[in-house]
Design a protein around this motif. Structure first.
Motif, mmCIF file in Angstrom:
data_model
loop_
_atom_site.group_PDB
_atom_site.id
_atom_site.type_symbol
_atom_site.label_atom_id
_atom_site.label_comp_id
_atom_site.label_asym_id
_atom_site.label_seq_id
_atom_site.Cartn_x
_atom_site.Cartn_y
_atom_site.Cartn_z
ATOM 1 N N UNK A 90 2.276 -14.183 2.639
ATOM 2 C CA UNK A 90 2.544 -12.923 1.958
ATOM 3 C C UNK A 90 2.101 -13.099 0.509
ATOM 4 N N UNK A 91 1.216 -12.235 0.077
ATOM 5 C CA UNK A 91 0.603 -12.426 -1.241
ATOM 6 C C UNK A 91 0.959 -11.232 -2.135
ATOM 7 N N UNK A 92 1.593 -11.525 -3.250
ATOM 8 C CA UNK A 92 2.057 -10.430 -4.108
ATOM 9 C C UNK A 92 1.123 -10.161 -5.282
ATOM 10 N N UNK A 93 0.839 -8.888 -5.486
ATOM 11 C CA UNK A 93 0.069 -8.454 -6.660
ATOM 12 C C UNK A 93 0.881 -7.397 -7.406
ATOM 13 N N UNK A 94 0.363 -7.038 -8.567
ATOM 14 C CA UNK A 94 1.091 -6.147 -9.463
ATOM 15 C C UNK A 94 1.067 -4.669 -9.141
ATOM 16 N N UNK A 95 -0.044 -4.218 -8.535
ATOM 17 C CA UNK A 95 -0.198 -2.770 -8.389
ATOM 18 C C UNK A 95 -1.008 -2.443 -7.141
ATOM 19 N N UNK A 96 -0.996 -1.176 -6.787
ATOM 20 C CA UNK A 96 -1.750 -0.779 -5.589
ATOM 21 C C UNK A 96 -3.250 -0.944 -5.813
ATOM 22 N N UNK A 97 -3.691 -0.765 -7.055
ATOM 23 C CA UNK A 97 -5.120 -0.946 -7.357
ATOM 24 C C UNK A 97 -5.520 -2.397 -7.108
ATOM 25 N N UNK A 98 -4.683 -3.285 -7.570
ATOM 26 C CA UNK A 98 -4.940 -4.717 -7.392
ATOM 27 C C UNK A 98 -4.930 -5.067 -5.903
ATOM 28 N N UNK A 99 -4.007 -4.459 -5.172
ATOM 29 C CA UNK A 99 -3.912 -4.736 -3.731
ATOM 30 C C UNK A 99 -5.189 -4.281 -3.025
ATOM 31 N N UNK A 100 -5.659 -3.096 -3.364
ATOM 32 C CA UNK A 100 -6.876 -2.558 -2.734
ATOM 33 C C UNK A 100 -8.065 -3.475 -3.014
ATOM 34 N N UNK A 101 -8.179 -3.878 -4.282
ATOM 35 C CA UNK A 101 -9.294 -4.703 -4.728
ATOM 36 C C UNK A 101 -9.323 -6.033 -3.963
ATOM 37 N N UNK A 102 -8.167 -6.677 -3.904
ATOM 38 C CA UNK A 102 -8.111 -7.987 -3.256
ATOM 39 C C UNK A 102 -8.283 -7.873 -1.741
ATOM 40 N N UNK A 103 -7.748 -6.799 -1.190
ATOM 41 C CA UNK A 103 -7.895 -6.549 0.253
ATOM 42 C C UNK A 103 -9.382 -6.522 0.616
#
Ligand code: ATP
Length: 530
Positions: free
Chosen positions: A378-391
């Motif tokens: 489970x990998x935590x990021x700060x924001x939905x933008x960051x999540x989309x980018x890393x995804x």
């Protein structure tokens, strides 16, 4: 990566988690003093059993007229409970007695003082710190409750929080409970609720459990159904479709699990009545007392207008400010702390990894994948933008990845959770939406890709692994920009038995530990890095 490891322990069953069950069992066995600790309350608790086959034998805390046999001193039966600032005064409970299922608990300082001593020994070994007037003694064993479903669920011995919270709630005492992540807080409130309510009824909603996010509400309702299996309890998580149902008020519901916003909206429109609620549980209470929720919680608390309603707060983190606020809505609560307050689960091996700057994170992640990481992660990021980018970036690299954040539809969110539970997703990228309460038993590792914005967030995030006595790993990336909170988090790691360099503990004190980071870090496009 060997995909087989993904299926290791994603679902909890006694066979798969035999080792964990044994571990829980062993710990509990250790607690028995000379194998013969007998508390005078055991009988009372046994008589509160709620399994169907036992229903006729259940002793009730009510008289024939349906009223509770015990009344709190100073309690006003006719007046409605009011919002936070207007609550009943503390100290209204008779300090010499508390009842469990209509019987007095007598932890008497008997002639030899043995019982009281045994209670103290048990609490000490469980690292249970309790305060309040006439606190009920802890539960010795699930056998005292004689519930088949508990054993059928694979639970053999109560965890420390369950030992103290179950008898406390059964004694109709309000409580503030703080215990580490993954320590079984959910069962600690579900069980006494079902035992107290005894049988399903058409009397309307009798218990409300409030959780900060929908996924957690669904999970809690499912756990509740598991314990109520074989009985006709109506346990519902408040869904969107239920909210749209014009006949919602007529739906038979015993236990309602909801997020604050949904329930507060229904209350405002008078589409639901909580006046018959006997138990109100605020799970992840410190989150629910944050600014964004407090108005809704206020209206829910006010909506539970039964003056005898019992309120209980549970969380792995309970700042003093929340405790203070909570006490304004509670009557003579029992305070239950397991271990050190606001501490990380000791089952999690915590590591801090310096990645230099923002750009170093992706490279460090790839390196970890190559070297040692075992999914599910489970990998935590700060924001939905960051999540989309890393995804996007991880998907290109052929990793079985999914993401969950507020920018995804409920359908997508549910699917992401399900796929992760089933082991179909190797890496689930999540925002803090998933940081609290979610019980993914098989998570091997939590990565804080973006540094957590508070100590509480850190504790809850890493608590998604190392649950129910299992071990887990947590890796936290930090850059030069994260120094502000580094010291505090290093202290959390040190106090839960982890190793951190001395210099980190000596960094200047940061006063804004519970403040959110203002801007989301950005890293260069991946192409630029490669
Ligand atoms: N007595 C028990 N014996 C063995 N396992 C248990 C017991 N009680 C609960 N569990 C298991 O422990 C896991 C964690 O429980 P739960 O989700 O209630 O933790 P929690 O304390 O609420 O954690 P969090 O603070 O993260 O919300 C669950 O998978 C649950 O099935």
């Amino acid at each position: 990566m060997d995909p087989n490891v993904l299926f290791t322990g994603v679902r909890f069953d006694q066979k798969k988690f035999g080792a964990e069950v044994q571990r829980f069992k062993r710990k509990a066995e250790d607690l028995v003093v000379g194998g013969s600790l007998q508390l005078s309350s055991s009988k009372s608790l046994a008589e509160s059993k709620f399994d169907e086959s036992d229903a006729t034998e259940v002793r009730t805390p009510e008289t024939k007229s349906g009223r509770r046999s015990k009344k709190r001193k100073g309690e006003n039966d006719s007046g409605p409970a009011s919002a936070f600032n207007l609550f009943r005064p503390p100290g209204s409970l008779n300090s010499t007695e508390a009842s469990v299922s209509g019987q007095e608990i007598e932890v008497q300082e008997d002639k030899s003082g043995k019982v009281a001593e045994a209670v103290n020994v048990l609490r000490k070994r469980c690292r249970l710190h309790v305060s309040g007037q006439n606190v009920p003694p802890p539960l010795m064993s699930f056998d005292d409750l004689r519930s088949k479903n508990i054993h059928a669920s694979g639970y053999t011995e109560p965890t420390p929080i369950q030992r103290q919270a179950i008898p406390t709630l059964l004694a109709e005492r309000e409580c503030l409970a703080c215990a580490q992540t993954g320590s079984g807080k959910t069962l600690a409130f579900i069980l006494p609720i079902l035992m107290s309510l005894k049988v399903p009824s058409d009397a309307g909603i009798r218990a409300v459990i409030v959780c900060p996010i929908r996924e957690l509400a669904t999970q809690t309702a499912r756990e509740c159904r598991k314990i109520a299996k074989g009985r006709k309890w109506r346990i519902r998580a408040l869904t969107r479709s239920m909210c749209l149902d014009p006949k919602l008020k007529d739906l038979p519901i015993d236990v309602l699990v909801s997020t604050p916003l949904r329930l507060a909206r229904l209350l405002k429109k008078k589409r639901v009545s909580l006046s018959g609620v006997q138990y109100l549980i605020l799970d992840e209470a410190d989150k629910l007392f944050e600014m964004g929720f407090v108005k809704q919680i206020d209206s829910i608390v006010a909506g539970c207008s039964n003056p005898k309603a019992i309120r209980a707060l549970f969380s792995a983190t309970l700042p003093d400010s929340v405790e203070e606020l909570a006490r304004t809505i509670m009557v003579d609560p029992v305070r239950i702390i397991v271990g050190e307050k606001n501490s990380a689960a000791s089952t999690v091996d915590q590591r801090l990894v310096y990645v230099g700057s923002e750009d170093g994170k992706f490279l460090a992640l790839k390196q970890l994948f190559k070297e040692s990481l075992k999914p599910p992660i489970l990998l935590f990021v700060d924001s939905k933008e960051r999540a989309r980018e890393l995804h996007k970036d991880l998907a290109i690299d052929g990793v079985s990845v999914d993401s969950i954040h507020a920018g995804r539809s409920q359908f997508q969110r549910d699917a992401a959770v399900e796929k992760f539970r089933e082991g179909k997703t190797w890496v689930l990228i999540a925002t803090d939406l998933m940081a609290r309460g979610m019980d993914f038993k098989g998570v091997n590792c939590v990565i804080n890709y973006d540094f957590p914005s508070s100590i509480a967030t850190y504790i809850h995030r890493i608590g998604r692994t190392g649950r129910a006595g299992r071990s887990g790993q947590a890796i936290t990336f930090h850059t030069d920009k994260d120094k502000v909170l580094l010291r505090s988090i290093a202290h959390v790691i040190r106090s839960s038995g982890g190793e951190v360099p001395e210099w980190m503990l000596k960094l200047p004190k940061n006063m804004k530990v519970f403040h959110r980071r203002k801007s989301t870090p950005r890293r260069k496009q991946r192409e630029e890095q490669m």
